[in-house]
Design an enzyme around this catalytic site. Structure first.
Site, PDB file in Angstrom:
ATOM      1  N   GLU B  80     -25.376  11.148  -7.295  1.00 32.83           N
ATOM      2  CA  GLU B  80     -26.191  11.938  -6.699  1.00 32.83           C
ATOM      3  C   GLU B  80     -27.810  11.311  -6.484  1.00 32.83           C
ATOM      4  OE1 GLU B  80     -26.310  15.738  -8.875  1.00 32.83           O
ATOM      5  OE2 GLU B  80     -28.334  14.896  -9.554  1.00 32.83           O
ATOM      6  N   CYS B 112     -21.982  16.174  -9.855  1.00 27.85           N
ATOM      7  CA  CYS B 112     -21.089  15.483 -11.053  1.00 27.85           C
ATOM      8  C   CYS B 112     -19.964  14.852 -11.062  1.00 27.85           C
ATOM      9  CB  CYS B 112     -21.446  16.090 -12.423  1.00 27.85           C
ATOM     10  SG  CYS B 112     -23.084  16.609 -12.959  1.00 27.85           S
ATOM     11  N   HIS B 234     -16.122  17.327 -18.171  1.00 28.09           N
ATOM     12  CA  HIS B 234     -17.430  17.065 -17.637  1.00 28.09           C
ATOM     13  C   HIS B 234     -18.330  17.631 -19.084  1.00 28.09           C
ATOM     14  CE1 HIS B 234     -21.154  16.248 -15.883  1.00 28.09           C
ATOM     15  NE2 HIS B 234     -21.497  17.439 -15.651  1.00 28.09           N
TER      16      HIS B 234
END
Lengths: 135, 341
Positions: B80, B112, B234
């Protein structure tokens, strides 16, 4: 100051800047970086072929830049060095990820791709080789 | 099915202590550290960005896989923080590793989880016989508003994976995704910093997607959580993946090896892939790994991975985690280009 570098000139040198591509004379065995158009030893008998230089070498000499040219002012103090590659060819490059006070001749270094400069806020970002102490 | 032929990590050398950020903004340093489970985060140097991080990770992956880069038929970089709004990071990476010109490339963006989305694309191209090898990269130099909650975690780092049909170090047995429109975090065009929904980033976003993708993968592959030796989620901080594991009844020791966020911060698109790399570094043949990424907006990709042999990666994640130089908040604001002039 916005200073736009000529695009074709930069683009032609991507193999050299991104991959350390030089050349080698098949006749005398000497390596060149940046690549030569003719072999200075063999002249017309030289047979040059592309060669990706080894990405490792050692510091041959260095200097610490405290008064930098335009575009590099924010990086001071930084190290500019002559690196002797494994092939014996010497390359001038910035040394990054290093405290200038830790520099010494003979230090082992390896090549990394880093940002070299930016052509202002709207222009191209220029990437190329720098060296870091070998990990 | 696809194999992981090799992988490479990269984390910048600079670190800032989370407590130093908290102190500048008048917050309680101990409380912030404890709440988020973060000690320090990786900060890119002046000459580092997503392209240089992705390239170093990609070079390490090529070295580890020991393949001819000319055989790489696709490169996808998820981030990003691509340095250009228009001009692909993946093309520069391809040029720098010597994979161009006979390859396809594209940059991905899904907060992400763009790196794991790239991994799925590589699997599809490899399994359909369109390419020999594909490279998926997750890399970021995450942005955060000075004084905002994201500033404690937003870090820099990345990892690259080379996917091929066979003879790899691990097999990707299957993948499953769970995606919805959830406005938990975003960055509008031309805005320097992202916005987030505070507590809304938890239950309806991170936990819903991570848990559903994980459960979906188990159902699809007819497996139980007990089949897995390591679980990687994550990791925006230590708190979220630890809580997700608790909700799913996963013992703490199964997530520990892949949890590196405490020492490097949230490397966004790099986070899940660096966590997996950390597990693969020391995994034993026969061990099974479950990986679930998360990207705000929101979605999760889950993978079932079986280790085939010792990775013997010469540049393990640990090496990058331990290689560091501390900077103070002033230096950090300069490096992260937070100062206006």
């Amino acid at each position: 100051m916005t200073h736009r570098k000529a695009l074709p000139g930069i683009w032609r040198r991507f193999p050299e800047r991104y991959r350390l591509e030089g050349n080698k004379c098949k006749n005398c065995g000497e390596h060149f970086f940046p690549p030569r158009i003719i072999c200075p030893n063999c002249r017309r008998d030289g047979k040059l072929e592309g060669h990706e230089m080894s990405k490792e070498g050692e510091i041959y000499s260095y200097t610490i830049i405290r008064s930098a040219p335009v575009g590099f002012e924010d990086q001071t103090p930084y190290v500019l060095a002559i690196i002797e590659l494994k092939e014996g060819t010497k390359v001038t490059a910035q040394i990054t990820d290093v405290d200038p006070e830790e520099m010494e001749i003979g230090m082992e270094v390896e090549e990394v791709l880093r940002k070299i400069s930016e052509d202002g806020k709207k222009g191209k970002i220029n990437y190329g080789y720098k060296f870091v102490p070998k990990s | 099915m696809s194999d992981i032929l090799g992988y490479g990590a990269y984390i910048p050398k600079n670190r800032i202590k989370i407590r130093k950020i908290a102190k500048v903004w008048g917050k309680n340093p101990e409380l912030i550290e404890q709440k988020l489970g973060l000690e320090e985060k990786a900060v890119p140097d002046q000459d580092e960005d997503t392209i240089t991080i992705a390239t170093q990770a990609a070079r390490n992956a090529v070295k580890h896989a020991d393949i001819n880069p000319q055989k790489i038929g696709a490169i996808y970089t998820g981030s990003e923080s691509h340095p250009y709004a228009v001009k692909p990071t993946s093309a520069t990476v391809g040029e720098a590793i010597g994979a161009t010109p006979e390859m396809t490339a594209a940059d991905y963006e899904f907060a992400c989880k763009a790196g794991t989305a790239g991994m799925q694309n590589c699997m599809a191209l490899v399994e359909s016989g369109k390419i020999d090898y594909g490279m998926a990269i997750g890399a970021d130099t995450a942005q955060s508003k000075p004084g905002g909650a994201l500033e404690y975690a937003a870090a820099a780092g990345g990892a690259a994976y080379i996917i091929g049909e066979k003879d790899g170090i691990a097999e990707i047995e299957d993948t499953y995704s769970f995606t919805t429109d959830t406005p938990d975090f975003w960055r509008r065009k031309e805005q320097p910093y992202p916005e987030h929904g505070g507590r809304f980033t938890g239950k309806p976003a991170y936990f819903r997607h991570v848990i559903n993708a994980t459960k979906g993968l188990l159902k699809k592959t007819n497996q139980e959580l007990e089949n897995f030796d390591h679980i990687v989620f994550h990791q925006p901080n230590t708190k979220f993946p630890t809580k997700a594991a608790k909700k799913l009844g996963i013992p703490k020791e199964k997530i520990e090896k892949g949890l590196i966020v405490r020492k490097v911060g949230n490397t966004y698109s790099g986070a899940t892939l660096l966590g997996l790399a950390s597990v693969l570094d020391d995994a034993e043949p026969g061990e099974k790994i479950l990986v679930t990424s998360f990207g705000s907006g929101a979605g999760s990709d889950s993978f079932s991975i079986k280790v085939k042999k010792h990775a013997n990666n010469p540049r393990p994640v640990k090496k990058f985690v331990e290689r560091k130089k501390y900077v103070n908040y002033g230096e950090y604001t300069k490096l992260a280009r937070k100062l206006k002039r």
